[in-house]
Write a protein that holds these residues in place. Structure first.
Motif, mmCIF file in Angstrom:
data_model
loop_
_atom_site.group_PDB
_atom_site.id
_atom_site.type_symbol
_atom_site.label_atom_id
_atom_site.label_comp_id
_atom_site.label_asym_id
_atom_site.label_seq_id
_atom_site.Cartn_x
_atom_site.Cartn_y
_atom_site.Cartn_z
ATOM 1 N N THR A 84 0.840 -1.197 0.000
ATOM 2 C CA THR A 84 0.000 0.000 0.000
ATOM 3 C C THR A 84 0.872 1.243 0.000
ATOM 4 O OG1 THR A 84 -1.641 -1.210 1.304
ATOM 5 C CG2 THR A 84 -1.887 1.181 1.194
ATOM 6 N N ASP A 90 3.732 10.338 -6.399
ATOM 7 C CA ASP A 90 3.767 9.137 -7.236
ATOM 8 C C ASP A 90 5.095 8.413 -7.070
ATOM 9 O OD1 ASP A 90 1.246 9.749 -8.155
ATOM 10 O OD2 ASP A 90 1.927 10.576 -10.068
ATOM 11 N N LEU A 131 2.743 3.716 -8.865
ATOM 12 C CA LEU A 131 1.865 3.767 -7.694
ATOM 13 C C LEU A 131 1.551 5.221 -7.376
ATOM 14 C CD1 LEU A 131 3.678 1.195 -5.394
ATOM 15 C CD2 LEU A 131 1.427 0.913 -6.393
ATOM 16 N N SER A 132 0.286 5.543 -7.423
ATOM 17 C CA SER A 132 -0.169 6.868 -7.004
ATOM 18 C C SER A 132 -0.541 6.785 -5.528
ATOM 19 C CB SER A 132 -1.386 7.293 -7.815
ATOM 20 O OG SER A 132 -1.032 7.441 -9.169
ATOM 21 N N ASP A 135 -2.748 3.915 -3.827
ATOM 22 C CA ASP A 135 -2.779 2.694 -4.636
ATOM 23 C C ASP A 135 -2.308 1.494 -3.827
ATOM 24 O OD1 ASP A 135 -3.698 4.031 -6.846
ATOM 25 O OD2 ASP A 135 -1.828 3.896 -7.994
#
Length: 187
Positions: A84, A90, A131-132, A135
């Motif tokens: 996570t 980002d 991955l933002s 995300d």
């Protein structure tokens, strides 16, 4: 002529000795020394270092949480992994191949009875995942309690579960930040 050479040699030797004689005698204290000419206390430096914020790849890794859930059942065990992104920028996670994780299960004697990658083939190309913030990346695997086609004995087994990226935002990842060891019961 011999006298001139002799005097030149004495002159050069004198200059060399004068230059060597003053080395290491700095009238100002070194920046790493305190006013008493002593080196600073290493404990004080370590305290300051521990209070500093994380930087580089460590700061980026601090934004990620790796959770593992092991669910043993009657006929197999399921391994659920979740990464996570809890930060606010980002991130790009890079893997050196198509293999994203490794799972190794050992029996009560420490003998390996299962390895996720054994007998598998993975793409041999660098793969990246963006991955933002917020995300999640999910991975699953299961093992049917067999080794070489035969069910293993009942008992307590240990699983080492690891996500294996090699870079985060282009910076090499050292150590093993996404690694968990868990025990579970084989019925």
């Amino acid at each position: 002529m011999k006298k001139i050479i002799f005097y030149l040699m004495v002159l050069l030797l004198s200059i060399a000795l004068i230059g060597c004689g003053t080395g290491g005698q700095d009238p100002k204290p070194d920046e790493d020394e305190n006013n008493a000419g002593e080196l600073p206390n290493d404990e004080e430096e370590n305290e300051e270092d521990s209070e500093e914020e994380l930087t580089g790849v460590d700061a980026l890794l601090d934004q990620l949480t790796f959770d593992v859930d092991v669910q043993p059942g009657e006929d197999s065990v399921k391994f659920n992994m979740k990464l996570t992104h809890e930060g606010d920028e980002d991130l790009t996670l890079s893997f050196s191949s198509g293999q994203k994780f490794e799972i190794v299960v050992t029996d009560p004697n420490g003998e390996e009875v299962y390895r996720f990658s054994e007998g598998m083939m993975f793409t041999q190309a660098i793969e990246t995942s963006e991955l933002s913030p917020g995300d999640e990346m999910d991975f699953q695997d299961s093992w049917d309690y067999t080794k070489d086609g035969v069910k293993v004995d009942s008992g307590e087994y240990e699983a080492t579960i690891e996500l294996i990226p090699y870079e985060l935002n282009g910076e090499e990842i050292q150590d093993h930040p996404f690694k968990e060891e868990m025990t579970f019961e084989v019925p």
